[in-house]
Design an enzyme around this catalytic site. Structure first.
Site, short mmCIF file in Angstrom:
data_model
loop_
_atom_site.label_atom_id
_atom_site.label_comp_id
_atom_site.label_asym_id
_atom_site.label_seq_id
_atom_site.Cartn_x
_atom_site.Cartn_y
_atom_site.Cartn_z
N ASP A 182 0.86 -1.18 0.00
CA ASP A 182 0.00 0.00 0.00
C ASP A 182 0.90 1.24 0.00
OD1 ASP A 182 -1.74 2.18 0.89
OD2 ASP A 182 -3.15 0.63 1.51
N ILE A 183 0.61 2.21 -0.87
CA ILE A 183 1.45 3.42 -0.94
C ILE A 183 1.12 4.44 0.15
CG2 ILE A 183 1.97 3.14 -3.40
CD1 ILE A 183 -0.05 5.47 -3.89
N HIS A 212 -7.16 -5.07 2.66
CA HIS A 212 -5.94 -4.56 3.29
C HIS A 212 -5.44 -5.64 4.23
CE1 HIS A 212 -6.54 -0.22 2.25
NE2 HIS A 212 -7.78 -0.66 2.10
N GLN A 228 -13.96 3.34 1.34
CA GLN A 228 -13.42 2.82 0.08
C GLN A 228 -13.06 4.00 -0.81
OE1 GLN A 228 -15.97 0.17 -2.19
NE2 GLN A 228 -14.29 -0.43 -3.54
N HIS A 244 -10.68 -4.98 -2.93
CA HIS A 244 -9.37 -5.26 -2.36
C HIS A 244 -9.50 -5.45 -0.86
CE1 HIS A 244 -9.79 -0.87 -2.18
NE2 HIS A 244 -8.94 -0.86 -1.17
#
Length: 150
Positions: free
Chosen positions: A38-39, A109, A101, A107
């Site tokens: 995750d960025i 996490h 979201q 997706h």
């Protein structure tokens, strides 16, 4: 699907990552799923696991893609404590803008959790252990159960 949910995978950042148009720090990949860092991580090692095929959210994803995504997340979660020294792991899905979201491609996490707060910046948005109205719980359970029966 809400107005903020793109129905078109051509406007999806995660589809661009799957296609190789955008870069990612890949963790794992198989025929059906892709896992990458995750960025905007909430903790050290926070990553995302996605199905390669586009589905907007939990309400839209086919069962086989959901199964593959969750099993991939579990496989990765099993190595996180040993590899990163995590004390625990959260698995989180957000469905809809009201549920946080921001990318409308299903997706999950996978968030390593640490007692060391310098490695873990996440906090729960609610206080567990608060007083609950048992009558309200029963009413909500009844409504959901009725919906499941059709």
């Amino acid at each position: 699907m809400t107005d903020s949910t793109p129905a078109d995978p051509s406007s999806c950042i995660f589809c661009d990552i799957v296609a190789g148009v955008l870069p990612c720090a890949k963790v794992a990949e198989d025929e059906t799923t892709l896992a990458f860092m995750d960025i905007d991580p909430g903790s050290d090692g926070h990553l995302l696991v996605i199905p390669k095929r586009h589905s907007a959210d939990l309400l839209a994803i086919p069962a086989e893609d959901l199964t593959a995504t969750v099993l991939a997340a579990q496989r990765i979660a099993k190595v996180i404590p040993a590899q990163l020294g995590a004390d625990g792991v959260n698995l989180l899905n957000c469905t809809g803008a009201a549920a946080w979201q921001t990318v409308f491609h299903f997706h999950v996490h996978l968030i390593p959790r640490y007692r060391d707060r310098t490695r873990d910046r996440m906090e729960l948005p609610f206080e567990p252990g608060s007083v609950v109205d048992l009558g309200m719980l029963a009413q909500q359970a009844s409504l959901i159960s009725a919906g499941l029966r059709g």
